[in-house]
Design an enzyme around this catalytic site. Structure first.
Site, PDB file in Angstrom:
ATOM      1  N   GLY A  72       0.825  -1.223   0.000  1.00 15.65           N
ATOM      2  CA  GLY A  72       0.000   0.000   0.000  1.00 15.65           C
ATOM      3  C   GLY A  72       0.843   1.249   0.000  1.00 15.65           C
ATOM      4  O   GLY A  72       0.654   2.137   0.824  1.00 15.65           O
TER       5      GLY A  72
ATOM      6  N   ASN B 240       1.531  -2.425   5.456  1.00 14.96           N
ATOM      7  CA  ASN B 240       0.802  -1.162   5.660  1.00 14.96           C
ATOM      8  C   ASN B 240      -0.567  -1.132   4.983  1.00 14.96           C
ATOM      9  O   ASN B 240      -1.445  -0.389   5.408  1.00 14.96           O
ATOM     10  CB  ASN B 240       1.680  -0.013   5.138  1.00 14.96           C
ATOM     11  CG  ASN B 240       0.894   1.264   4.951  1.00 14.96           C
ATOM     12  OD1 ASN B 240       0.617   1.991   5.918  1.00 14.96           O
ATOM     13  ND2 ASN B 240       0.498   1.559   3.711  1.00 14.96           N
TER      14      ASN B 240
ATOM     15  N   LYS C 284      -7.272  -4.901  13.285  1.00 16.28           N
ATOM     16  CA  LYS C 284      -6.079  -4.217  13.803  1.00 16.28           C
ATOM     17  C   LYS C 284      -5.607  -4.829  15.132  1.00 16.28           C
ATOM     18  O   LYS C 284      -4.412  -4.827  15.426  1.00 16.28           O
ATOM     19  CB  LYS C 284      -6.371  -2.715  13.953  1.00 16.28           C
ATOM     20  CG  LYS C 284      -6.598  -2.005  12.610  1.00 16.28           C
ATOM     21  CD  LYS C 284      -5.362  -2.119  11.726  1.00 16.28           C
ATOM     22  CE  LYS C 284      -5.500  -1.415  10.403  1.00 16.28           C
ATOM     23  NZ  LYS C 284      -4.314  -1.561   9.550  1.00 16.28           N
TER      24      LYS C 284
ATOM     25  N   SER D   7      -3.044  -1.325  -5.006  1.00 15.92           N
ATOM     26  CA  SER D   7      -4.183  -2.129  -5.414  1.00 15.92           C
ATOM     27  C   SER D   7      -4.696  -1.708  -6.791  1.00 15.92           C
ATOM     28  O   SER D   7      -4.923  -2.522  -7.671  1.00 15.92           O
ATOM     29  CB  SER D   7      -5.259  -1.976  -4.337  1.00 15.92           C
ATOM     30  OG  SER D   7      -6.490  -2.370  -4.792  1.00 15.92           O
TER      31      SER D   7
ATOM     32  N   SER E 275       1.152   3.448  -2.603  1.00 15.53           N
ATOM     33  CA  SER E 275       0.786   4.469  -3.602  1.00 15.53           C
ATOM     34  C   SER E 275       0.240   5.756  -2.994  1.00 15.53           C
ATOM     35  O   SER E 275       0.264   6.804  -3.637  1.00 15.53           O
ATOM     36  CB  SER E 275      -0.247   3.886  -4.576  1.00 15.53           C
ATOM     37  OG  SER E 275      -1.297   3.260  -3.861  1.00 15.53           O
ATOM     38  N   ARG E 276      -0.258   5.674  -1.760  1.00  9.23           N
ATOM     39  CA  ARG E 276      -0.905   6.850  -1.164  1.00  9.23           C
ATOM     40  C   ARG E 276      -0.632   6.892   0.336  1.00  9.23           C
ATOM     41  O   ARG E 276      -0.180   5.916   0.915  1.00  9.23           O
ATOM     42  CB  ARG E 276      -2.432   6.763  -1.341  1.00  9.23           C
ATOM     43  CG  ARG E 276      -2.898   6.928  -2.741  1.00  9.23           C
ATOM     44  CD  ARG E 276      -4.415   6.990  -2.818  1.00  9.23           C
ATOM     45  NE  ARG E 276      -5.031   5.671  -2.745  1.00  9.23           N
ATOM     46  CZ  ARG E 276      -5.928   5.324  -1.827  1.00  9.23           C
ATOM     47  NH1 ARG E 276      -6.289   6.173  -0.892  1.00  9.23           N
ATOM     48  NH2 ARG E 276      -6.449   4.126  -1.829  1.00  9.23           N
TER      49      ARG E 276
ATOM     50  N   SER F 134      -3.480   0.154  14.625  1.00  5.49           N
ATOM     51  CA  SER F 134      -4.184   1.426  14.805  1.00  5.49           C
ATOM     52  C   SER F 134      -4.560   1.569  16.278  1.00  5.49           C
ATOM     53  O   SER F 134      -4.745   0.569  16.980  1.00  5.49           O
ATOM     54  CB  SER F 134      -5.475   1.426  13.979  1.00  5.49           C
ATOM     55  OG  SER F 134      -6.317   2.480  14.386  1.00  5.49           O
TER      56      SER F 134
ATOM     57  N   ILE G  36      -4.178  10.048  11.597  1.00  6.30           N
ATOM     58  CA  ILE G  36      -3.193  10.551  10.633  1.00  6.30           C
ATOM     59  C   ILE G  36      -3.963  11.091   9.435  1.00  6.30           C
ATOM     60  O   ILE G  36      -4.833  10.395   8.894  1.00  6.30           O
ATOM     61  CB  ILE G  36      -2.233   9.421  10.178  1.00  6.30           C
ATOM     62  CG1 ILE G  36      -1.638   8.684  11.397  1.00  6.30           C
ATOM     63  CG2 ILE G  36      -1.129   9.981   9.273  1.00  6.30           C
ATOM     64  CD1 ILE G  36      -0.864   9.528  12.371  1.00  6.30           C
TER      65      ILE G  36
ATOM     66  N   TYR H 175     -12.859  -3.295  11.414  1.00 10.03           N
ATOM     67  CA  TYR H 175     -11.532  -2.662  11.376  1.00 10.03           C
ATOM     68  C   TYR H 175     -10.781  -2.910  12.694  1.00 10.03           C
ATOM     69  O   TYR H 175      -9.601  -3.284  12.696  1.00 10.03           O
ATOM     70  CB  TYR H 175     -11.717  -1.173  11.116  1.00 10.03           C
ATOM     71  CG  TYR H 175     -10.452  -0.382  10.931  1.00 10.03           C
ATOM     72  CD1 TYR H 175      -9.751  -0.423   9.738  1.00 10.03           C
ATOM     73  CD2 TYR H 175      -9.960   0.439  11.951  1.00 10.03           C
ATOM     74  CE1 TYR H 175      -8.589   0.327   9.555  1.00 10.03           C
ATOM     75  CE2 TYR H 175      -8.811   1.189  11.781  1.00 10.03           C
ATOM     76  CZ  TYR H 175      -8.135   1.131  10.581  1.00 10.03           C
ATOM     77  OH  TYR H 175      -6.985   1.877  10.415  1.00 10.03           O
TER      78      TYR H 175
END
Ligand code: NAP
Length: 248
Positions: free
Chosen positions: A13, A91, A160, A38, A15-16, A143, A189, A156
């Site tokens: 992950g 990540n 985590k 992705s 790319s961003r 997280s 974040i 989620y």
């Protein structure tokens, strides 16, 4: 700026958001960077170019971290392209928030697969290489929600929290081979993931944080540099909270 010189990292992950920040800071510290994404082909191509200008080797790979076979194939490709893998940063992550009353089985399963099963897939895929070289640093992105829980995020939070148990078990299993496994638990974040939230919620989060601001991808990336580098050679099985004091 050479804390990671000569080391090769895989970042899922990349790319961003946070993953992109980690890729940039790792490259600035001299690491060669293989990152995955992705679907953001353009962003990935741009990042690949940017990292290559920093004088390190960098390449983006389209690979679904939730898919066991794709993770195996990815690691084979990275080994062909880079020869070694010293650091794995798990990540990649998604959210599909809903109250328990409304959440679908599909949304539960998908979040568990992308966030938690991916960590199993990737760790298993790099294990042989790290065992052979008798060293490795694995960094897993959890997280604050995985530690504290959060209404509307059962899927989620479970994914985590699961990462923390998985990561501690890997630390116990592979410590004797000098393979370290640690968790970073970011708070709030500011990335595209959190940009989905409404402004009132975001203001509420910021006000509740002792340091009175949301974190940046660099705040997370700097801790990852420490955990990836030999500076943390005697640290394994830990969860480092990078949350501006949220859990205090
Ligand atoms: P983001 O901006 O939404 O970026 C997510 C990244 O993961 C993108 O590069 C995306 O690729 C990639 N990705 C998504 N599904 C994937 C899959 N199946 N296989 C491979 N890559 C995949 O998220 P972020 O805010 O940077 O979050 C990064 C990590 O930090 C996540 O694990 C998240 O849970 C955790 N985290 C974030 C916060 C926060 O406040 N932002 C707080 C605590 C923890 P594409 O670009 O191709 O979609």
């Amino acid at each position: 700026m050479t804390l990671l010189k000569g080391k090769t990292a895989i970042i899922t992950g990349g790319s961003r958001g946070i993953g992109r920040g980690i890729a940039e800071v790792f490259a600035k510290q001299g690491a060669n960077v293989a990152f995955t994404y992705s679907s953001s082909v353009e962003a990935a191509n741009e990042l690949e170019k940017e990292l290559n200008t920093l004088g390190v080797k960098a390449k983006g790979y389209k690979s679904n971290a939730a898919n066991f076979n794709e993770a195996q194939e990815l690691v084979e490709k990275v080994l062909k392209d880079f020869d070694t893998i010293d650091i794995l940063v798990n990540n990649a992550g998604i959210t599909k928030d809903n109250l328990l009353l409304r959440i679908t089985e599909e949304d539960f399963d998908q979040v568990i697969e992308v966030n938690l099963k991916s960590v199993f897939n990737m760790t298993k895929a790099v294990q042989r290489t790290m065992l052979k070289q008798r060293s490795g640093s694995i960094i897993n992105m959890s997280s604050v929600v995985g530690v504290k829980g959060n209404a509307g995020q059962t899927n989620y939070a479970a994914s985590k929290a699961g990462i923390i148990g998985f990561s501690k078990s890997v630390a116990l299993e592979l410590g004797s081979r000098n393979i370290r496994s640690n968790v970073v638990a970011p708070g709030f974040i500011e990335t595209e993931m959190t940009a989905k939230l409404d402004e009132a919620t975001v203001k509420g989060w910021r006000d509740a944080i002792p340091l009175k601001r949301g974190g940046t991808p660099d705040d997370i990336a700097n801790v990852c540099v420490f955990l990836a580098s030999d500076m943390s050679a005697y640290i394994t099985g830990q969860t480092i909270h990078v949350d501006g004091g949220m859990l205090t």
